[in-house]
Scaffold this motif. Structure first.
Motif, short mmCIF file in Angstrom:
data_model
loop_
_atom_site.label_atom_id
_atom_site.label_comp_id
_atom_site.label_asym_id
_atom_site.label_seq_id
_atom_site.Cartn_x
_atom_site.Cartn_y
_atom_site.Cartn_z
N SER A 1 0.83 -1.21 0.00
CA SER A 1 0.00 0.00 0.00
C SER A 1 0.86 1.26 0.00
CB SER A 1 -0.94 0.00 1.21
OG SER A 1 -0.20 -0.07 2.42
N LYS A 2 2.05 1.18 0.59
CA LYS A 2 2.96 2.32 0.59
C LYS A 2 3.41 2.66 -0.83
CE LYS A 2 5.13 5.34 3.18
NZ LYS A 2 4.38 6.29 4.03
N GLN A 3 3.69 1.62 -1.61
CA GLN A 3 4.07 1.84 -3.01
C GLN A 3 2.91 2.46 -3.79
OE1 GLN A 3 5.27 -2.15 -4.09
NE2 GLN A 3 7.45 -1.66 -3.90
N LEU A 4 1.69 2.04 -3.45
CA LEU A 4 0.52 2.60 -4.11
C LEU A 4 0.38 4.09 -3.80
CD1 LEU A 4 -2.09 2.07 -5.78
CD2 LEU A 4 -3.25 1.65 -3.61
N GLU A 5 0.55 4.45 -2.55
CA GLU A 5 0.43 5.85 -2.13
C GLU A 5 1.51 6.73 -2.77
OE1 GLU A 5 0.55 5.83 2.10
OE2 GLU A 5 -1.17 4.48 2.30
N ASN A 6 2.69 6.14 -3.03
CA ASN A 6 3.81 6.90 -3.59
C ASN A 6 3.93 6.78 -5.11
OD1 ASN A 6 4.60 7.77 -1.02
ND2 ASN A 6 5.86 5.94 -0.70
N PHE A 7 2.97 6.10 -5.73
CA PHE A 7 3.03 5.90 -7.18
C PHE A 7 2.88 7.24 -7.90
CE2 PHE A 7 1.17 4.66 -11.32
CZ PHE A 7 2.15 3.78 -11.75
N ASN A 8 3.51 7.35 -9.05
CA ASN A 8 3.53 8.60 -9.81
C ASN A 8 2.25 8.75 -10.64
OD1 ASN A 8 4.47 11.02 -10.88
ND2 ASN A 8 5.55 9.99 -12.56
N ALA B 1 -11.32 -2.93 -8.84
CA ALA B 1 -12.02 -4.14 -8.42
C ALA B 1 -11.10 -4.98 -7.54
CB ALA B 1 -12.49 -4.94 -9.63
N ILE B 2 -11.73 -5.80 -6.71
CA ILE B 2 -11.00 -6.63 -5.75
C ILE B 2 -11.15 -8.10 -6.13
CG2 ILE B 2 -10.80 -7.29 -3.31
CD1 ILE B 2 -12.14 -4.58 -2.65
N PHE B 3 -10.03 -8.84 -6.08
CA PHE B 3 -10.00 -10.25 -6.46
C PHE B 3 -9.29 -11.06 -5.37
CE2 PHE B 3 -10.08 -7.66 -10.24
CZ PHE B 3 -10.99 -8.28 -11.06
N PRO B 4 -9.51 -12.38 -5.33
CA PRO B 4 -8.76 -13.20 -4.36
C PRO B 4 -7.25 -13.12 -4.56
CG PRO B 4 -10.63 -14.42 -5.23
CD PRO B 4 -10.51 -13.17 -6.05
N LYS B 5 -6.81 -13.18 -5.84
CA LYS B 5 -5.39 -13.13 -6.16
C LYS B 5 -5.22 -12.42 -7.51
CE LYS B 5 -4.55 -17.58 -3.89
NZ LYS B 5 -4.04 -18.98 -4.04
N LEU B 6 -3.98 -12.08 -7.84
CA LEU B 6 -3.67 -11.47 -9.13
C LEU B 6 -2.56 -12.26 -9.82
CD1 LEU B 6 -3.58 -7.66 -8.19
CD2 LEU B 6 -5.40 -8.85 -9.43
N ILE B 7 -2.56 -12.21 -11.15
CA ILE B 7 -1.49 -12.82 -11.94
C ILE B 7 -0.74 -11.71 -12.66
CG2 ILE B 7 -0.93 -14.39 -13.83
CD1 ILE B 7 -3.55 -15.86 -13.22
N PHE B 8 0.59 -11.74 -12.56
CA PHE B 8 1.42 -10.76 -13.25
C PHE B 8 2.74 -11.42 -13.62
CE2 PHE B 8 4.49 -7.14 -13.21
CZ PHE B 8 3.94 -6.43 -14.27
N LYS B 9 3.07 -11.38 -14.90
CA LYS B 9 4.32 -11.97 -15.41
C LYS B 9 4.52 -13.41 -14.91
CE LYS B 9 6.89 -7.75 -16.38
NZ LYS B 9 8.14 -6.97 -16.17
N ASN B 10 3.49 -14.22 -15.15
CA ASN B 10 3.54 -15.67 -14.86
C ASN B 10 3.65 -16.01 -13.38
OD1 ASN B 10 3.43 -16.22 -17.64
ND2 ASN B 10 5.65 -16.05 -17.81
N LYS B 11 3.35 -15.04 -12.51
CA LYS B 11 3.37 -15.31 -11.08
C LYS B 11 2.00 -14.97 -10.47
CE LYS B 11 8.33 -14.51 -10.30
NZ LYS B 11 9.33 -13.72 -9.53
N ILE B 12 1.63 -15.72 -9.44
CA ILE B 12 0.38 -15.48 -8.72
C ILE B 12 0.69 -14.77 -7.42
CG2 ILE B 12 -1.61 -16.56 -7.62
CD1 ILE B 12 -1.35 -18.85 -9.59
N PHE B 13 -0.03 -13.66 -7.17
CA PHE B 13 0.22 -12.85 -5.99
C PHE B 13 -1.02 -12.80 -5.10
CE2 PHE B 13 3.11 -11.33 -9.22
CZ PHE B 13 4.31 -11.12 -8.53
N GLU B 14 -0.83 -13.01 -3.80
CA GLU B 14 -1.92 -12.88 -2.83
C GLU B 14 -1.98 -11.47 -2.25
OE1 GLU B 14 -1.84 -15.88 0.14
OE2 GLU B 14 -2.08 -17.53 -1.29
N ASP B 15 -0.93 -10.68 -2.47
CA ASP B 15 -0.90 -9.29 -2.02
C ASP B 15 -0.43 -8.43 -3.18
OD1 ASP B 15 -1.20 -9.48 1.12
OD2 ASP B 15 0.20 -11.04 0.52
N GLY B 16 -1.07 -7.28 -3.36
CA GLY B 16 -0.57 -6.37 -4.38
C GLY B 16 -1.65 -5.68 -5.18
N TYR B 17 -1.20 -4.80 -6.08
CA TYR B 17 -2.06 -3.94 -6.87
C TYR B 17 -1.56 -3.94 -8.31
CZ TYR B 17 -2.56 -2.14 -2.09
OH TYR B 17 -2.72 -2.04 -0.73
N LEU B 18 -2.46 -4.15 -9.24
CA LEU B 18 -2.15 -4.07 -10.66
C LEU B 18 -2.72 -2.77 -11.18
CD1 LEU B 18 -0.71 -5.89 -12.75
CD2 LEU B 18 -2.97 -6.74 -13.41
#
Length: 251
Positions: free
Chosen positions: A11-18, A50-67
């Motif tokens: 969430s800190k990265q989200l708040e500091n995103f450009n 939107a909110i999902f159980p998990k996200l996929i990014f660059k062939n990896k599954i994430f339980e935490d994070g923001y796309l």
């Protein structure tokens, strides 16, 4: 359409995103991730998410994070606050070649909404999308600058034409069975037997061991049901809960 995608883990990265008010933003996040709309609103940007159980990014599954999908201001985005009451009669859907749709996957109104949307879409348009949502009851899974919503939808309208290829990647474990009793999203019987007991037996057969009822909430996401189509493909329906002998499906 030029789209830049960024994945942020905290969430800190989200708040500091450009962020820039020259763009629009589609924010997809996991159910484990903190989301502070007041801080996002303080950035003076237009966003939808939107909110999902998990996200996929660059062939990896994430339980935490923001796309974060960064969209140019000329991309038209429509946020539907209530799919049950929305009318497409004055919509500009037919003016666009591609529609990306995110709906509340647990809503009772999503099927009727998508059918109505399809009727008002150019026959040559491409439509892709999916359902947001988690196993947490009574949670609102879509959001924008004004807050969180249930029974809602996001439609991103794009001039560009895109091609899609879809494959489920699932393996058939058992069946086919005939649905002998159902009501709405409640699946009661398969082949005149308890839908839950038959479903439970199929999972135990695959795992090679007995499974406690309490474990099924974590297992169900890995064992969707498939409705057979004539072209040997399947329409997937995800169980999200059970009661006695019945399975409650997401769609």
């Amino acid at each position: 359409m030029n789209v830049t995608v960024a994945f942020l883990e905290t969430s800190k990265q989200l708040e500091n995103f450009n962020f820039s008010n020259k763009n629009k933003y589609l924010i997809l996040c996991t159910q484990n991730s903190k989301l502070d709309l007041e801080k996002l609103n303080s950035l003076n940007i237009e966003y939808y998410g939107a909110i999902f159980p998990k996200l996929i990014f660059k062939n990896k599954i994430f339980e935490d994070g923001y796309l974060i999908c960064i969209l140019k201001n000329n991309v038209h985005i429509e946020f539907i606050e209530d799919m049950n009451t929305h009318e497409f009669d004055n919509s500009t859907l037919s003016n666009y070649n591609t529609l990306i749709t995110i709906i509340d996957g647990l809503s009772d109104y999503n099927t009727a909404f998508l059918e109505s949307m399809y009727e008002h879409t150019n026959i040559n348009s491409t439509i892709i999308g999916g359902g947001a949502g988690t196993f947490e009851e009574n949670k609102k899974h879509l959001f924008n600058n004004n807050g969180f919503y249930s029974n809602s939808s996001i439609i991103v309208m794009i001039d560009n034409i895109i091609d899609i290829g879809v494959s489920g990647g699932w393996q058939v474990l058992d069946g086919p069975f005939v649905v002998t009793s159902s009501k709405g999203k409640l699946l009661k019987e398969l082949d005149y037997k308890s839908a839950f007991e038959l479903y439970k037996a199929a999972i135990e057969k695959d795992l090679g061991k007995k499974v406690e009822v309490k474990d099924f909430y974590s297992l169900m996401k890995d064992y969707p049901l498939g409705i057979v189509k004539n072209d040997e493909k399947y329409i997937l329906r995800d169980p999200i809960s059970f009661q006695k002998d019945f399975l409650h499906l997401a769609g």
